[in-house]
Write a protein that holds these residues in place. Structure first.
Motif, PDB file in Angstrom:
ATOM      1  N   PRO A 531       0.815  -1.227   0.000  1.00  0.00           N
ATOM      2  CA  PRO A 531       0.000   0.000   0.000  1.00  0.00           C
ATOM      3  C   PRO A 531       0.844   1.270   0.000  1.00  0.00           C
ATOM      4  CG  PRO A 531      -0.151  -1.147   2.115  1.00  0.00           C
ATOM      5  CD  PRO A 531       0.498  -2.083   1.154  1.00  0.00           C
ATOM      6  N   ILE A 532       2.044   1.215   0.562  1.00  0.00           N
ATOM      7  CA  ILE A 532       2.939   2.367   0.544  1.00  0.00           C
ATOM      8  C   ILE A 532       3.425   2.616  -0.884  1.00  0.00           C
ATOM      9  CG2 ILE A 532       5.137   3.271   1.389  1.00  0.00           C
ATOM     10  CD1 ILE A 532       4.718   1.506   3.895  1.00  0.00           C
ATOM     11  N   ALA A 533       3.868   1.554  -1.549  1.00  0.00           N
ATOM     12  CA  ALA A 533       4.374   1.687  -2.918  1.00  0.00           C
ATOM     13  C   ALA A 533       3.278   2.111  -3.881  1.00  0.00           C
ATOM     14  CB  ALA A 533       4.990   0.362  -3.366  1.00  0.00           C
ATOM     15  N   VAL A 534       2.072   1.596  -3.694  1.00  0.00           N
ATOM     16  CA  VAL A 534       0.963   1.928  -4.584  1.00  0.00           C
ATOM     17  C   VAL A 534       0.563   3.394  -4.426  1.00  0.00           C
ATOM     18  CG1 VAL A 534      -1.486   1.467  -5.038  1.00  0.00           C
ATOM     19  CG2 VAL A 534       0.119  -0.435  -4.740  1.00  0.00           C
ATOM     20  N   LEU A 614      -7.795   4.502  -4.585  1.00  0.00           N
ATOM     21  CA  LEU A 614      -6.645   4.720  -3.713  1.00  0.00           C
ATOM     22  C   LEU A 614      -6.526   3.581  -2.714  1.00  0.00           C
ATOM     23  CD1 LEU A 614      -6.960   8.551  -3.025  1.00  0.00           C
ATOM     24  CD2 LEU A 614      -5.583   7.378  -4.742  1.00  0.00           C
ATOM     25  N   PRO A 615      -5.295   3.156  -2.412  1.00  0.00           N
ATOM     26  CA  PRO A 615      -5.118   1.957  -1.594  1.00  0.00           C
ATOM     27  C   PRO A 615      -5.475   2.182  -0.131  1.00  0.00           C
ATOM     28  CG  PRO A 615      -3.002   3.005  -1.999  1.00  0.00           C
ATOM     29  CD  PRO A 615      -4.010   3.751  -2.831  1.00  0.00           C
ATOM     30  N   GLY A 616      -6.169   1.219   0.452  1.00  0.00           N
ATOM     31  CA  GLY A 616      -6.380   1.183   1.897  1.00  0.00           C
ATOM     32  C   GLY A 616      -5.323   0.303   2.546  1.00  0.00           C
ATOM     33  N   TRP A 617      -4.978   0.630   3.775  1.00  0.00           N
ATOM     34  CA  TRP A 617      -3.867  -0.062   4.443  1.00  0.00           C
ATOM     35  C   TRP A 617      -4.101  -1.574   4.529  1.00  0.00           C
ATOM     36  CZ3 TRP A 617       0.915   1.120   5.170  1.00  0.00           C
ATOM     37  CH2 TRP A 617       1.690   0.413   6.091  1.00  0.00           C
ATOM     38  N   SER A 618      -5.353  -1.997   4.692  1.00  0.00           N
ATOM     39  CA  SER A 618      -5.651  -3.425   4.874  1.00  0.00           C
ATOM     40  C   SER A 618      -6.441  -4.018   3.719  1.00  0.00           C
ATOM     41  CB  SER A 618      -6.426  -3.627   6.187  1.00  0.00           C
ATOM     42  OG  SER A 618      -5.693  -3.153   7.287  1.00  0.00           O
ATOM     43  N   ASP A 619      -6.479  -3.336   2.581  1.00  0.00           N
ATOM     44  CA  ASP A 619      -7.256  -3.843   1.450  1.00  0.00           C
ATOM     45  C   ASP A 619      -6.766  -5.222   1.019  1.00  0.00           C
ATOM     46  OD1 ASP A 619      -8.695  -1.538   1.449  1.00  0.00           O
ATOM     47  OD2 ASP A 619      -7.885  -0.737  -0.427  1.00  0.00           O
ATOM     48  N   PRO A 620      -7.695  -6.145   0.695  1.00  0.00           N
ATOM     49  CA  PRO A 620      -7.279  -7.482   0.260  1.00  0.00           C
ATOM     50  C   PRO A 620      -6.663  -7.492  -1.132  1.00  0.00           C
ATOM     51  CG  PRO A 620      -9.663  -7.264   0.129  1.00  0.00           C
ATOM     52  CD  PRO A 620      -9.167  -6.031   0.821  1.00  0.00           C
ATOM     53  N   TRP A 621      -6.996  -6.497  -1.951  1.00  0.00           N
ATOM     54  CA  TRP A 621      -6.397  -6.345  -3.276  1.00  0.00           C
ATOM     55  C   TRP A 621      -5.840  -4.928  -3.411  1.00  0.00           C
ATOM     56  CZ3 TRP A 621      -5.639  -9.970  -7.003  1.00  0.00           C
ATOM     57  CH2 TRP A 621      -6.397 -11.149  -6.945  1.00  0.00           C
ATOM     58  N   LEU A 622      -4.719  -4.797  -4.081  1.00  0.00           N
ATOM     59  CA  LEU A 622      -4.125  -3.499  -4.376  1.00  0.00           C
ATOM     60  C   LEU A 622      -3.681  -3.490  -5.831  1.00  0.00           C
ATOM     61  CD1 LEU A 622      -1.828  -3.122  -1.241  1.00  0.00           C
ATOM     62  CD2 LEU A 622      -3.939  -1.857  -1.650  1.00  0.00           C
ATOM     63  N   SER A 623      -3.723  -2.302  -6.447  1.00  0.00           N
ATOM     64  CA  SER A 623      -3.293  -2.222  -7.839  1.00  0.00           C
ATOM     65  C   SER A 623      -2.771  -0.827  -8.151  1.00  0.00           C
ATOM     66  CB  SER A 623      -4.444  -2.562  -8.781  1.00  0.00           C
ATOM     67  OG  SER A 623      -4.018  -2.490 -10.133  1.00  0.00           O
TER      68      SER A 623
END
Length: 702
Positions: A531-534, A614-623
């Motif tokens: 999530p930091i990188a995204v 936008l990414p959430g810290w605990s999201d099950p998927w990130l892109s």
């Protein structure tokens, strides 16, 4: 180039930007619109263009916000100046307060074709008496033509190991309650203010934020470009939402500045990017293009070399000749082009944290001298680099007594100490001479071509030495630090500088307009890093965004690929025990380096996209996606047992036939890919029976 003036408005801009200022004598000088060239607000603006707090004047109405200050309301238009400075178009709007004799010049600078501008305000005391400034906006404006009920606020909290945690929430529900201001006939007094104190400019909140109108697609993104204290705020007036961007203030940062007659003060720079109908995506594209115009020209921008750093989850500050030589060989074999020796290279086996400052190579870690190691790096075709924390001197360092007290930040005549370090005051010529000597020695005598410049302490509000206030002392020190960086690069134009402060605690465009890449975090947990990188490309250019990829020999194959993917969509920043890996693992790292070399061909023109939001810290998927011309590179992370198929939105590819290729990893089971041409959506089904997994795809339109 737009450049017109009437009795009541002033218009300026170019092919991608239009700015209109209300300048009529019977109302405040105010920004009526700032657009990408579309239809603009036809209503008079109420939020004054400049807000200024001065002792003896204060606000027109009691509050803690920077809207409707007494002087801001009184300032009158006295003229404007238009010009060009190389590629930059300029507009200077001049204002005056007759009561105090203070003048304000707000300067807008923008590059033709980029829907963004950089803004500062310069205050000059043209009156007969001294004036004490307590706060001046770099930029203040209403968000025109939008109802508060339709507007979202984009903002991010940040801290060590948890950088860039973005949220997007409605202003009305989350920040500004409906108080029925019209019934009361007055503007509000509340506001949402993001404030950063000290020198970790991104250690608590980010100086980047945004407003987006869900109904029309209008959006603004902004950044405060300062390596010290800052404030931005959003509040509600009867005519809608407003924005104010500032550097240090009295109420937040113990800052005040005395202006004698004839003296001037210039605020810290800020930038605002705009989109008329494309919402956040359009504003991101504009701010990304604008950032590329801000950065200092450097050869690194065309080369974008692969960097290997020996620290993270690898040597962890314990480099020796014995450990480094095989790691250097393995990094070169993987395709690294820079090899940076991180912390510890100056340590002779003592407790080094509170003794740093001389920056002499260790004799115990390198029995035949550090030159042996640096020579090996060069022979393997890589640029040698070193970690350096230049702004601090340990309390037990010999340099602590060699430099005078005036070379350090102070309060009440006492040197400030933070975590057993003194902090250098680069206004002092002795401090500058010491650091210049260190850098020149390491570059000219040892052949170092890369520095990771770290900064692991925050000295607080500032210094009262030779300053009107503690905050004013800190601001002067911040500006002296930037001047020092400029001097380093003027003397050594090919030197590559990495910006780091306990990860990304100072990730601002005062620093990044000068330095070539940015460490995005110190996060050692590879599962928590994505999530930091995204999120990083909302704050920093993709080609400057260096997120660690630290695969390890004991990782399962999917976990190995997961952490490598974290580093690929940005500046590839590699670590890990490559020298202990199997042949297959080493081949996987080499394959990732080759993929990055493909990506970097278009990296300096790429625009970031977030297909899952936008990414959430605990999201099950990130892109995260990077779009460059007809090519879109797409990274996707699966983070949980129950994360089933996922559908990603790629509206820029809607109604297009595309070719989709899995680029990394290619030696693990493929995910199922389904493309919906009509909606521009991609559905991915991951390999079953895996938890952490990630894939990088290359999508070509047409």
């Amino acid at each position: 180039m737009i450049s017109t003036e009437s009795a009541t408005t002033l218009a300026w801009g170019h092919s991608a930007l239009e700015l209109v200022v209300d300048v009529s004598p019977d109302g405040p000088v105010a920004l009526r619109c700032l657009t990408a060239g579309g239809a603009h607000n036809r209503l008079r603006a109420g939020q004054p263009l400049v807000e200024m707090l001065v002792a003896g004047e204060g606000r027109a109405r009691a509050s803690h916000r920077f809207s409707e200050t007494a002087i801001g309301r009184r300032l009158v238009y006295t003229g404007s100046v238009r010009g060009e400075d190389g590629k930059w178009r300029e507009l200077h709007v001049d204002l005056r307060d007759e009561r105090t004799g203070l003048t304000a010049r707000t300067s807008f600078r923008s590059v033709d074709g980029v829907a963004a501008c950089r803004i500062t305000t310069t205050v000059t005391n043209q009156g007969p008496e001294p004036v004490l400034l307590q706060g001046v906006t770099s930029f203040a404006a209403g968000f025109p033509g939008a109802r508060v009920e339709d507007v979202d606020l984009l903002r991010a909290d940040s801290e060590w190991l948890g950088e860039s945690r973005w949220t997007r929430r409605p202003l009305r529900d989350d920040v500004l309650p409906d108080l029925n201001l019209g019934l009361h006939g007055q503007d509000g007094r509340g506001r949402f203010a993001a404030v950063s104190t000290g020198t970790w400019s991104t250690g608590t909140h980010l100086p980047t934020g945004g407003l987006a109108d869900r109904r029309t697609g209008q959006a603004w993104l902004w950044q405060v470009e300062h390596n010290g204290a800052w404030r931005w705020e959003v509040g509600e007036r009867r005519d809608g939402a407003y924005l104010a961007l500032l550097g240090p203030t009295d109420i937040d940062h113990q800052w005040h500045q005395a202006l004698q007659p004839g003296e001037s003060f210039t605020t810290v720079p800020v930038s605002v990017a705009v989109s008329d109908v494309d919402g956040l995506a359009g504003a991101v594209a504009a701010l990304t293009a604008h950032r590329r115009e801000l950065v200092r020209p450097h050869l690194d921008r065309s080369r974008l070399p692969v960097v290997f750093n020996d620290y993270m989850n690898t040597l962890m500050g314990d480099p020796t000749t014995e450990k480094l030589l095989p790691l250097i060989d393995a990094a070169a074999a993987a395709g690294a082009e820079v090899f940076c020796i991180d912390a510890g290279w100056y340590d002779n086996g003592t407790s080094w944290w509170d003794s740093v400052g001389e920056w002499q190579p260790s004799e115990t870690r390198f029995p035949r001298g550090i030159e042996e190691v640096l020579t090996r790096i060069r022979k393997r075709g890589m640029v040698p680099g070193l970690w350096l924390e230049p702004e601090v001197i340990g309390v037990r360092s010999p340099m602590a007594d060699k430099l005078p007290d005036a070379a350090f930040l102070q309060r009440g005549g006492v040197r400030l100490v933070e975590h057993d370090r003194y902090v250098l005051d680069l206004r002092h010529p002795g401090a500058v001479a010491h650091l210049d000597g260190v850098v020149d020695r390491l570059v000219e005598d040892l052949g170092v071509g890369y520095f990771k410049l770290d900064y692991n302490v925050d000295p607080g509000a500032g210094t009262d030495l030779a300053a009107d206030s503690v905050g004013a002392g800190l601001l002067a020190c911040n500006r002296a630090h930037l001047a020092w960086l400029d001097g380093v690069l003027d003397r050594h134009p090919g030197l590559i500088l990495e910006n780091c402060a306990s990860g990304a605690m100072r990730m601002d465009y005062a620093m990044l307009s000068r330095m070539q890449l940015q460490s995005t975090s110190d996060q050692q947990d590879y599962l928590r890093y994505p999530p930091i990188a995204v999120a990083a490309p909302l704050s920093v250019l993709p080609e400057q965004s260096a997120s660690w990829a630290y695969p390890q020999p004991d990782m399962p194959d999917e976990d190995f690929a997961y952490t490598v993917c974290t580093g690929l969509l940005g500046r590839f920043y590699l670590s890990g025990r490559l020298d202990l890996m199997s042949a297959d693992q080493q081949a996987s790292v080499r394959a990732a380096v080759e993929v990055y070399r493909e990506i970097r061909k278009g990296l300096t023109a790429a625009v970031p996209l977030w297909p899952l939001g936008l990414p959430g810290w605990s999201d099950p998927w990130l892109s995260l996606a990077l779009r460059s011309g007809d090519v879109t590179h797409l990274a996707v992370w699966r983070r949980g047992d129950d994360a089933g198929p996922v559908t990603l939105s790629l509206p820029h590819l809607r109604s297009q036939h595309v070719h989709i290729e899995a680029r990394y990893p290619r030696d693990l089971p493929a995910w199922t890919v389904e493309w919906d041409t009509e909606t521009g959506s991609l559905t991915l089904t991951p390999t079953p029976h895996t938890t952490a997994s990630a894939r990088l795809f290359r999508i070509v339109a047409g």
